[in-house]
Design a protein around this motif. Structure first.
Motif, PDB file in Angstrom:
ATOM      1  N   ALA A  47       0.828  -1.214   0.000  1.00  0.00           N
ATOM      2  CA  ALA A  47       0.000   0.000   0.000  1.00  0.00           C
ATOM      3  C   ALA A  47       0.864   1.267   0.000  1.00  0.00           C
ATOM      4  CB  ALA A  47      -0.957   0.001   1.197  1.00  0.00           C
ATOM      5  N   PHE A  48       1.969   1.228  -0.780  1.00  0.00           N
ATOM      6  CA  PHE A  48       2.867   2.383  -0.861  1.00  0.00           C
ATOM      7  C   PHE A  48       2.272   3.410  -1.821  1.00  0.00           C
ATOM      8  CE2 PHE A  48       6.320   4.833  -2.710  1.00  0.00           C
ATOM      9  CZ  PHE A  48       7.111   5.147  -1.618  1.00  0.00           C
ATOM     10  N   SER A  49       2.063   4.624  -1.324  1.00  0.00           N
ATOM     11  CA  SER A  49       1.526   5.708  -2.150  1.00  0.00           C
ATOM     12  C   SER A  49       2.336   6.973  -1.901  1.00  0.00           C
ATOM     13  CB  SER A  49       0.049   5.966  -1.836  1.00  0.00           C
ATOM     14  OG  SER A  49      -0.743   4.841  -2.155  1.00  0.00           O
ATOM     15  N   LEU A  50       2.464   7.786  -2.936  1.00  0.00           N
ATOM     16  CA  LEU A  50       3.254   9.019  -2.832  1.00  0.00           C
ATOM     17  C   LEU A  50       2.601  10.102  -3.680  1.00  0.00           C
ATOM     18  CD1 LEU A  50       7.127   9.241  -3.025  1.00  0.00           C
ATOM     19  CD2 LEU A  50       5.742  10.806  -4.358  1.00  0.00           C
ATOM     20  N   ALA A  51       2.472  11.293  -3.102  1.00  0.00           N
ATOM     21  CA  ALA A  51       1.916  12.435  -3.826  1.00  0.00           C
ATOM     22  C   ALA A  51       2.747  13.668  -3.513  1.00  0.00           C
ATOM     23  CB  ALA A  51       0.460  12.672  -3.438  1.00  0.00           C
ATOM     24  N   VAL A  52       2.831  14.579  -4.462  1.00  0.00           N
ATOM     25  CA  VAL A  52       3.533  15.852  -4.265  1.00  0.00           C
ATOM     26  C   VAL A  52       2.577  16.980  -4.647  1.00  0.00           C
ATOM     27  CG1 VAL A  52       5.414  17.332  -5.048  1.00  0.00           C
ATOM     28  CG2 VAL A  52       5.843  14.910  -4.630  1.00  0.00           C
ATOM     29  N   GLY A  53       2.367  17.893  -3.696  1.00  0.00           N
ATOM     30  CA  GLY A  53       1.468  19.016  -3.959  1.00  0.00           C
ATOM     31  C   GLY A  53       0.055  18.572  -4.305  1.00  0.00           C
ATOM     32  N   GLY A  54      -0.376  17.450  -3.713  1.00  0.00           N
ATOM     33  CA  GLY A  54      -1.713  16.933  -3.999  1.00  0.00           C
ATOM     34  C   GLY A  54      -1.805  16.154  -5.297  1.00  0.00           C
ATOM     35  N   ASN A  55      -0.683  16.037  -6.022  1.00  0.00           N
ATOM     36  CA  ASN A  55      -0.664  15.323  -7.299  1.00  0.00           C
ATOM     37  C   ASN A  55      -0.163  13.896  -7.076  1.00  0.00           C
ATOM     38  OD1 ASN A  55      -0.686  14.885 -10.127  1.00  0.00           O
ATOM     39  ND2 ASN A  55       1.501  15.357 -10.237  1.00  0.00           N
ATOM     40  N   PRO A  56      -1.024  12.863  -7.245  1.00  0.00           N
ATOM     41  CA  PRO A  56      -0.599  11.473  -7.000  1.00  0.00           C
ATOM     42  C   PRO A  56       0.470  11.042  -8.005  1.00  0.00           C
ATOM     43  CG  PRO A  56      -3.006  11.647  -7.206  1.00  0.00           C
ATOM     44  CD  PRO A  56      -2.429  12.942  -7.672  1.00  0.00           C
ATOM     45  N   LEU A  57       1.565  10.470  -7.502  1.00  0.00           N
ATOM     46  CA  LEU A  57       2.638   9.968  -8.361  1.00  0.00           C
ATOM     47  C   LEU A  57       2.716   8.445  -8.319  1.00  0.00           C
ATOM     48  CD1 LEU A  57       5.429  12.601  -7.562  1.00  0.00           C
ATOM     49  CD2 LEU A  57       3.921  12.522  -9.557  1.00  0.00           C
ATOM     50  N   ILE A  58       2.535   7.869  -7.122  1.00  0.00           N
ATOM     51  CA  ILE A  58       2.520   6.414  -6.956  1.00  0.00           C
ATOM     52  C   ILE A  58       1.293   6.061  -6.133  1.00  0.00           C
ATOM     53  CG2 ILE A  58       3.789   4.391  -6.122  1.00  0.00           C
ATOM     54  CD1 ILE A  58       6.368   6.025  -6.307  1.00  0.00           C
ATOM     55  N   SER A  59       0.525   5.068  -6.585  1.00  0.00           N
ATOM     56  CA  SER A  59      -0.740   4.747  -5.924  1.00  0.00           C
ATOM     57  C   SER A  59      -0.816   3.277  -5.543  1.00  0.00           C
ATOM     58  CB  SER A  59      -1.926   5.089  -6.844  1.00  0.00           C
ATOM     59  OG  SER A  59      -1.928   6.465  -7.165  1.00  0.00           O
ATOM     60  N   ASP A  60      -0.825   3.022  -4.227  1.00  0.00           N
ATOM     61  CA  ASP A  60      -1.161   1.710  -3.667  1.00  0.00           C
ATOM     62  C   ASP A  60      -0.342   0.578  -4.297  1.00  0.00           C
ATOM     63  OD1 ASP A  60      -2.522   0.094  -1.895  1.00  0.00           O
ATOM     64  OD2 ASP A  60      -4.155  -0.340  -3.286  1.00  0.00           O
ATOM     65  N   CYS A  61       0.982   0.681  -4.207  1.00  0.00           N
ATOM     66  CA  CYS A  61       1.870  -0.308  -4.830  1.00  0.00           C
ATOM     67  C   CYS A  61       2.641  -1.098  -3.777  1.00  0.00           C
ATOM     68  CB  CYS A  61       2.876   0.388  -5.750  1.00  0.00           C
ATOM     69  SG  CYS A  61       2.121   1.086  -7.219  1.00  0.00           S
TER      70      CYS A  61
ATOM     71  N   GLY B 217      17.240  -1.075 -11.120  1.00  0.00           N
ATOM     72  CA  GLY B 217      17.265   0.144 -11.920  1.00  0.00           C
ATOM     73  C   GLY B 217      15.861   0.732 -11.935  1.00  0.00           C
ATOM     74  N   LEU B 218      15.690   1.920 -11.370  1.00  0.00           N
ATOM     75  CA  LEU B 218      14.377   2.573 -11.303  1.00  0.00           C
ATOM     76  C   LEU B 218      14.239   3.506 -12.501  1.00  0.00           C
ATOM     77  CD1 LEU B 218      11.727   3.259  -9.858  1.00  0.00           C
ATOM     78  CD2 LEU B 218      13.000   4.862  -8.410  1.00  0.00           C
ATOM     79  N   ILE B 219      13.305   3.185 -13.394  1.00  0.00           N
ATOM     80  CA  ILE B 219      13.139   3.969 -14.613  1.00  0.00           C
ATOM     81  C   ILE B 219      11.710   4.484 -14.726  1.00  0.00           C
ATOM     82  CG2 ILE B 219      14.943   2.680 -15.823  1.00  0.00           C
ATOM     83  CD1 ILE B 219      12.713   1.232 -17.370  1.00  0.00           C
ATOM     84  N   GLY B 220      11.508   5.472 -15.579  1.00  0.00           N
ATOM     85  CA  GLY B 220      10.197   6.084 -15.792  1.00  0.00           C
ATOM     86  C   GLY B 220      10.403   7.475 -16.349  1.00  0.00           C
ATOM     87  N   ASP B 221       9.372   8.028 -16.934  1.00  0.00           N
ATOM     88  CA  ASP B 221       9.479   9.360 -17.532  1.00  0.00           C
ATOM     89  C   ASP B 221       9.822  10.408 -16.485  1.00  0.00           C
ATOM     90  OD1 ASP B 221       8.853   8.333 -19.998  1.00  0.00           O
ATOM     91  OD2 ASP B 221       6.720   8.815 -19.873  1.00  0.00           O
ATOM     92  N   ASN B 222      10.448  11.510 -16.928  1.00  0.00           N
ATOM     93  CA  ASN B 222      10.698  12.641 -16.023  1.00  0.00           C
ATOM     94  C   ASN B 222       9.391  13.113 -15.405  1.00  0.00           C
ATOM     95  OD1 ASN B 222      13.097  13.690 -18.383  1.00  0.00           O
ATOM     96  ND2 ASN B 222      13.594  13.064 -16.316  1.00  0.00           N
ATOM     97  N   GLY B 223       9.426  13.321 -14.076  1.00  0.00           N
ATOM     98  CA  GLY B 223       8.237  13.841 -13.395  1.00  0.00           C
ATOM     99  C   GLY B 223       7.301  12.780 -12.861  1.00  0.00           C
TER     100      GLY B 223
ATOM    101  N   ARG C  44       1.991   3.450 -11.240  1.00  0.00           N
ATOM    102  CA  ARG C  44       2.200   2.078 -10.785  1.00  0.00           C
ATOM    103  C   ARG C  44       3.681   1.704 -10.867  1.00  0.00           C
ATOM    104  NH1 ARG C  44      -1.491   0.377  -7.816  1.00  0.00           N
ATOM    105  NH2 ARG C  44      -0.798  -1.777  -8.218  1.00  0.00           N
ATOM    106  N   LEU C  45       4.107   0.838  -9.942  1.00  0.00           N
ATOM    107  CA  LEU C  45       5.460   0.286  -9.957  1.00  0.00           C
ATOM    108  C   LEU C  45       5.381  -1.160 -10.422  1.00  0.00           C
ATOM    109  CD1 LEU C  45       6.996   1.594  -6.615  1.00  0.00           C
ATOM    110  CD2 LEU C  45       8.048   1.869  -8.867  1.00  0.00           C
ATOM    111  N   ASN C  46       6.093  -1.488 -11.476  1.00  0.00           N
ATOM    112  CA  ASN C  46       6.120  -2.854 -11.988  1.00  0.00           C
ATOM    113  C   ASN C  46       7.550  -3.374 -11.976  1.00  0.00           C
ATOM    114  OD1 ASN C  46       3.271  -3.145 -12.776  1.00  0.00           O
ATOM    115  ND2 ASN C  46       3.753  -1.506 -14.214  1.00  0.00           N
ATOM    116  N   LEU C  47       7.734  -4.581 -11.437  1.00  0.00           N
ATOM    117  CA  LEU C  47       9.060  -5.173 -11.300  1.00  0.00           C
ATOM    118  C   LEU C  47       9.319  -6.167 -12.428  1.00  0.00           C
ATOM    119  CD1 LEU C  47      11.653  -5.637  -9.597  1.00  0.00           C
ATOM    120  CD2 LEU C  47      10.401  -7.419  -8.375  1.00  0.00           C
TER     121      LEU C  47
END
Length: 556
Positions: free
Chosen positions: A26-40, A51-57, A242-245
């Motif tokens: 249930a890992f979730s992260l938001a910045v300034g009210g903007n959800p970045l990671i939801s329930d992972c 290696g942690l990858i993903g688009d900028n932002g 989402r975080l996918n391994l």
């Protein structure tokens, strides 16, 4: 600090409080009210290099910061090092700073073992690993190993001595000191955010080799495909909150994702074809008066439609811009005639002595060489920011230079949004563009509709770099002078930048630690060393092999 203050993180520890392998649910992260990671779910296992990858932002750096700051319930016996800031500017030398950090780590572990012994007794499962780690750290005799690490990271007496006080070092060199602390301490959880950003190609080769054998848990953000392929055992993709391994390095990840996308598209296309056939059958049989048969098939159609998958959202490159056409200028465009330079102005301090070279609109040059040899200085001489002590640099009067360097983002207004900043920087009186046209333009640089109106202060470093490229691509440049343009970009964006550079009609001079980008865009490799510039007769891969052989002697 502004981002950290507006960050909200939740997560539940799903592994044992005494385990060395950590799992959060249930890992979730938001910045300034903007959800970045939801329930992972997140698993961080010893012996794995992620290696942690993903688009900028998307929240990669915020995720590392949240783990490092223990904004989730990370057990206290898991020691963490987060590479995100320079070592302090103090009276200590680089060597002293590294050894002092090991002493601090040793004292902290001794205090932790005493606490565990007192509270849980000598059979606690954490103690064996703590004692083993204390044996590895052992501050007695630490200096030779610290020196070897610092040498691998580029410290040398003729450039920047490792015995120099850190207060007399630039930010880039103090970042290397910070990295050396992390590598020497070898914590249970090592979090590296773009560790190659302040390194030259030699140090990158050494770091790849060193981290490829890291036996604890490593999570690294990097824009370099070469680096991710050499170092990582697993890939964590942050996409659509989402975080996918995935097992394997970046190349293995690309193969798996490509196959997943092919399978998903085949399923989607088959469903679409089946629905089209059923719709045709229902329509034809209704027209022919075969109502019962049409009604039966309609029920089948409705069931298929209700179970149909959405069209797969394939991974697409988010940096898709082009540089505008430029007016080509006949040579000579940027000639150096007998140029010598030192910052002091004294001949005995010359970084370059009697240079004769030229850059034209057909040039595609990568400058390589150890840090401190003067690659950035050479770009500054080309741009006119610096003037030679002797000799002349006669830039063609019609030559327009496009510049990118590590301080390019300093011109951005943190309180403005990307949209308002671009409209202010390129005013309507000179640039006849509607808001719709500006929005379309910013989307080429990966800015979503929402991100276009966010304060620049809340954007990631990579997004700010993209905004600088948006500014750079607004004018018709004759020659691009690019000093580490991949810093902070995500791994896919580097390919987008490479494509834009390849499509550019003018000249390019590039300083980069990204072997892949150099391979994509450079036709010539110029080695800066020994007060001169010489052409390397070979490919960048052959140059890398040469460096690997040289840096092998500093392997720990």
């Amino acid at each position: 600090e502004r981002v950290a203050a507006s960050r909200a993180v939740t997560g539940v520890l799903a592994s044992s409080k005494t385990a060395w392998d950590v799992k959060f649910e249930a890992f979730s992260l938001a910045v300034g009210g903007n959800p970045l990671i939801s329930d992972c779910a997140i698993e961080l296992n010893q012996g794995c290099r992620y290696g942690l990858i993903g688009d900028n932002g998307t929240g990669k750096s915020n995720m590392l910061a949240a783990l490092a700051q223990r904004e989730v319930p990370l057990p206290s016996h898991i020691d963490v090092f987060h590479l995100h800031e320079e070592a302090a500017a103090t009276e200590q030398s680089a060597v002293e700073a590294v050894v002092a950090h090991v002493v601090e780590e040793t004292e902290a572990l001794e205090a932790l073992s005493s606490s565990i012994l007192e509270e849980f007794g000598p059979d606690d499962e954490r103690l064996e690993a703590i004692y083993e780690r204390l044996g590895q750290l052992d501050p007695v005799g630490a200096e030779p190993r610290a020196r070897k690490i610092l040498f691998g990271l580029g410290f040398a007496d003729h450039l920047v001595p490792m015995d120099r006080k850190t207060k007399h070092m630039s930010g880039g060199w103090r970042m290397r000191v910070s990295l050396a602390k992390a590598l020497f301490a070898a914590p249970s959880l090592l979090l590296l955010d773009e560790p190659t950003n302040h390194l030259d190609l030699e140090a990158c080769v050494w770091l790849e080799e060193h981290l490829a054998g890291y036996k604890k848990c490593l999570v690294v953000i990097s824009h370099s495909q070469d680096f991710l392929n050499a170092v990582c055992t697993h890939t964590l993709l942050l996409h659509n909150n989402r975080l996918n391994l995935y097992g394997g390095n970046y190349a293995a990840f690309c193969k798996v994702v490509a196959e997943e996308e092919r399978v998903q598209m085949r399923v989607y296309e088959k469903q679409q074809a089946d629905m089209e056939k059923l719709e045709t059958f229902v329509r034809v049989n209704k027209a022919n008066g075969v109502a019962a048969s049409a009604k039966s098939k309609k029920k089948v159609l409705e069931k298929v439609q209700s179970e149909a998958v959405d069209r797969p959202k394939l991974r697409t490159r988010t940096l898709t811009f082009t540089f505008p056409e430029c007016t080509r200028i006949a040579p000579p465009v940027l000639p150096f005639d007998n140029v010598s330079f030192s910052y002091s102005g004294k001949p005995e301090d010359y970084l370059y002595d009697k240079l004769d070279l030229g850059v034209d609109c057909d040039s595609r040059i990568a400058l390589v060489g150890p840090n401190g040899c003067g690659k950035s200085t050479l770009l500054k001489l080309m741009s006119g920011e610096l003037s030679p002590c002797q000799g002349t640099i006669k830039r063609h009067q019609h030559c327009v230079l496009g510049l990118y360097h590590q301080h390019s983002a300093d011109v951005l207004d943190p309180d403005a949004s990307p949209l308002s900043f671009m409209r202010t920087h390129f005013p309507p009186a000179l640039y006849k563009r509607s808001e719709e046209v500006w929005r379309s333009y910013l989307s080429q640089f990966g800015f979503s509709t929402k991100q276009q109106t966010m304060p620049i202060a809340l954007l990631s470093d990579g997004q700010r770099s993209r905004l600088v490229f948006a500014m750079l691509a607004m004018k018709q440049n004759s020659i691009l002078l690019l000093d580490e343009p991949t810093n902070h970009l995500d791994v896919d964006a580097v390919d987008g930048l490479g494509e834009a550079i390849r499509g550019f009609g003018g000249g390019v001079v590039l300083v980069s630690h990204d072997f892949r980008l150099i391979d994509q865009v450079a036709k010539e490799i110029w080695v800066c060393d020994g007060k001169s510039v010489s052409r390397f007769d070979g490919t960048i891969h052959e140059y890398k092999q040469k460096l690997a052989k040289k840096m092998g002697m500093y392997k720990l």
